[in-house]
Design an enzyme around this catalytic site. Structure first.
Site, mmCIF file in Angstrom:
data_model
loop_
_atom_site.group_PDB
_atom_site.id
_atom_site.type_symbol
_atom_site.label_atom_id
_atom_site.label_comp_id
_atom_site.label_asym_id
_atom_site.label_seq_id
_atom_site.Cartn_x
_atom_site.Cartn_y
_atom_site.Cartn_z
ATOM 1 N N HIS A 33 0.506 -1.345 0.058
ATOM 2 C CA HIS A 33 0.311 0.214 -0.039
ATOM 3 C C HIS A 33 1.179 1.232 0.230
ATOM 4 O O HIS A 33 0.334 2.082 -0.519
ATOM 5 C CB HIS A 33 -0.832 -0.224 1.101
ATOM 6 C CG HIS A 33 -1.653 1.388 1.275
ATOM 7 N ND1 HIS A 33 -1.309 2.439 2.758
ATOM 8 C CD2 HIS A 33 -2.215 1.409 1.058
ATOM 9 C CE1 HIS A 33 -1.639 3.109 2.494
ATOM 10 N NE2 HIS A 33 -3.005 2.897 1.924
ATOM 11 N N GLU A 93 2.026 2.160 -3.287
ATOM 12 C CA GLU A 93 0.968 2.365 -3.920
ATOM 13 C C GLU A 93 0.745 3.652 -3.963
ATOM 14 O O GLU A 93 0.716 4.846 -5.113
ATOM 15 C CB GLU A 93 -0.453 1.458 -3.682
ATOM 16 C CG GLU A 93 -1.823 2.460 -4.698
ATOM 17 C CD GLU A 93 -2.767 2.532 -3.548
ATOM 18 O OE1 GLU A 93 -2.898 3.788 -3.179
ATOM 19 O OE2 GLU A 93 -2.899 1.363 -2.745
ATOM 20 N N HIS A 94 0.990 4.175 -2.670
ATOM 21 C CA HIS A 94 1.401 5.151 -2.406
ATOM 22 C C HIS A 94 2.317 6.524 -2.907
ATOM 23 O O HIS A 94 2.137 7.471 -3.862
ATOM 24 C CB HIS A 94 1.024 6.275 -0.753
ATOM 25 C CG HIS A 94 -0.289 6.162 -0.326
ATOM 26 N ND1 HIS A 94 -0.797 6.979 0.579
ATOM 27 C CD2 HIS A 94 -1.158 5.688 -0.049
ATOM 28 C CE1 HIS A 94 -1.643 6.932 0.607
ATOM 29 N NE2 HIS A 94 -2.124 6.044 0.305
ATOM 30 N N GLU A 124 -3.733 7.542 7.384
ATOM 31 C CA GLU A 124 -4.748 7.064 7.524
ATOM 32 C C GLU A 124 -5.059 5.973 8.162
ATOM 33 O O GLU A 124 -6.346 5.412 8.520
ATOM 34 C CB GLU A 124 -4.337 6.357 5.919
ATOM 35 C CG GLU A 124 -5.136 5.797 5.406
ATOM 36 C CD GLU A 124 -4.778 5.063 3.684
ATOM 37 O OE1 GLU A 124 -5.704 4.639 3.272
ATOM 38 O OE2 GLU A 124 -3.623 5.753 3.647
#
Length: 425
Positions: free
Chosen positions: A50, A53-54, A131
């Site tokens: 993840h 991906e950022h 997040e």
């Protein structure tokens, strides 16, 4: 009936290209899938898929800033995004048909040429920490994270896709580069285009932008780590006005022949305002505002989960009512009219979903990436229609057994042992 057609082409480097033409569409969606997600991470780097991906959106060799990346698509009226799952990551652009090449260019650039700037990496750690905080502040999300760990205590499926604060904080640039170079290889990737496009043009664009991508070494696939016994209830320590619960079981994989019967059964149980949970827990007894169920599948396992937000003072009645509905599915064949409505809901939901180019691209891409094959929408509709009342009864009797039930909750200060004693059918 809609005739969904698609083509599948494999390039010399192993990249698969799927084109699903929708001549009447006003858009085209392009997704580049890579078969890597949180299941492939070592525990000390939980969340790196993840995080990566950022990071690719922070700059590439061709587009060195985040603004240049976003404007390449948003500047032509398009949409740009990405998502990470347990078993895949995908990068997505939706544009008007004349900008197909730009979409392929941008998603390819994100995967092949990210800068992974060390300063941006350290700054993005703070974004992801926030997040994580956001998820922890949302009881409905937080209780699902507790449930995932309870259901898969020794497997990466039990970890949050986003990772943990300490593992995210510990990711170094060299960790990310190594992870990218190993997992992001064309034999593990699928480029999908759906909408108003020409299949041959998409294949040529794939060759142009991704044809020189070098294959890498093969890797072992994750095997589910199971545990015999263990706790069946977890109580989260979070002050809330409601009791938020997840109640469910391990269920069927994306390969399992009974997955369609489980989908239909789940529709009867907890999908929509005509489901049994909604009609009994909410409408008849007024015990919840939100109550629903869902099924999710992975390569080698799956889950069926019920969520409800409840009045703490009426928790026991609500839990008993939900368990009664599970037992009812085990004991009584579903009436023909109710079964027919559930199957129709499933079929029409699929047809509505696949009207949109972004959903059609996800439908083909997820299957090809995770399973290495595609079940056409037509075949899926046929498999749903073939489900019988006997199938639903058999699946309910298989899944809904007391020893398989797991319960997570927040907002109720009760001993786990006391709650576990209530998980009886």
């Amino acid at each position: 009936m809609q005739d969904w057609k698609f083509t599948r082409t494999q390039l010399d480097n192993g990249l698969r290209v799927i084109a699903a033409e929708q001549p009447g569409a006003l858009s085209v969606a392009v997704r580049l899938f890579v078969a890597v997600g949180s299941r492939y991470e070592p525990e000390n780097l939980a969340g790196i898929s993840h995080f990566l991906e950022h990071m690719v959106f922070k700059g590439t060799k061709k587009r060195p800033t985040a603004r240049q990346i976003s404007e390449a698509i948003e500047g032509i009226g398009g949409q740009l995004n990405a998502a990470t799952g347990f078993e895949y990551t995908n990068f997505y652009a939706k544009v008007t048909p004349e900008h197909l090449e730009t979409a392929v260019d941008v998603v390819s650039d994100l995967v092949l040429n990210p800068l992974l700037d060390p300063t941006e990496l350290e700054r993005e750690k703070g974004v992801i920490q926030q997040e994580i905080s956001r998820y922890e502040d949302q009881p409905e999300t937080y209780v699902s994270l507790l449930f995932q760990r309870l259901l898969f205590p020794e497997d990466p499926l039990g970890r949050p896709i986003i990772g943990y604060r300490e593992t995210v904080a510990g990711v170094r640039r060299e960790d990310m580069v190594e992870f990218l170079n190993f997992h992001y290889r064309p034999q593990r990737a699928v480029l999908v285009g759906a909408g108003r496009l020409d299949a041959d043009e998409l294949v040529e664009l794939a060759r142009s932008y991704l044809g020189e991508w070098s294959p890498g070494p093969e890797r072992p696939e994750p095997e589910l780590k199971t545990v015999d016994g263990g706790p069946r209830v977890v109580v989260g320590d979070k002050p809330t006005n409601q009791v938020h619960i997840n109640l469910g079981v391990q269920a069927y994989s994306l390969w399992h022949p009974d997955r369609f019967a489980a989908m239909v059964m789940n529709s009867i149980l907890g999908e929509g305002m005509s489901s049994r949970l909604f009609l009994n827990v909410r409408e008849r007894l007024g015990l919840a505002y939100s109550v629903y169920s869902y099924v999710a599948g992975h390569k080698d396992t799956g889950q069926l989960v019920i969520y409800a937000g409840l009045d703490p003072g009426r928790f026991d009645l609500a839990l008993t009512t939900i368990l009664t509905e599970l037992d009812r599915l085990r004991q009584e064949p579903v009436p023909a009219d109710e079964l027919g409505r559930a199957k129709e809901r499933q079929k029409v939901a699929l047809m509505f979903q696949l009207e949109r180019s972004e959903n059609l691209s996800a439908y083909y891409g997820l299957q090809e990436t995770v399973l290495g094959q595609v079940m056409t929408p037509q075949e899926r509709l046929e498999r749903i229609e073939a489900v019988t009342a006997d199938d639903v009864l058999r699946v309910a009797q298989d899944l809904f057994r007391a020893e398989r039930l797991r319960l997570s909750l927040v907002g109720l200060n009760r001993p786990a042992e006391e709650l576990e004693a209530k998980l009886q059918l």
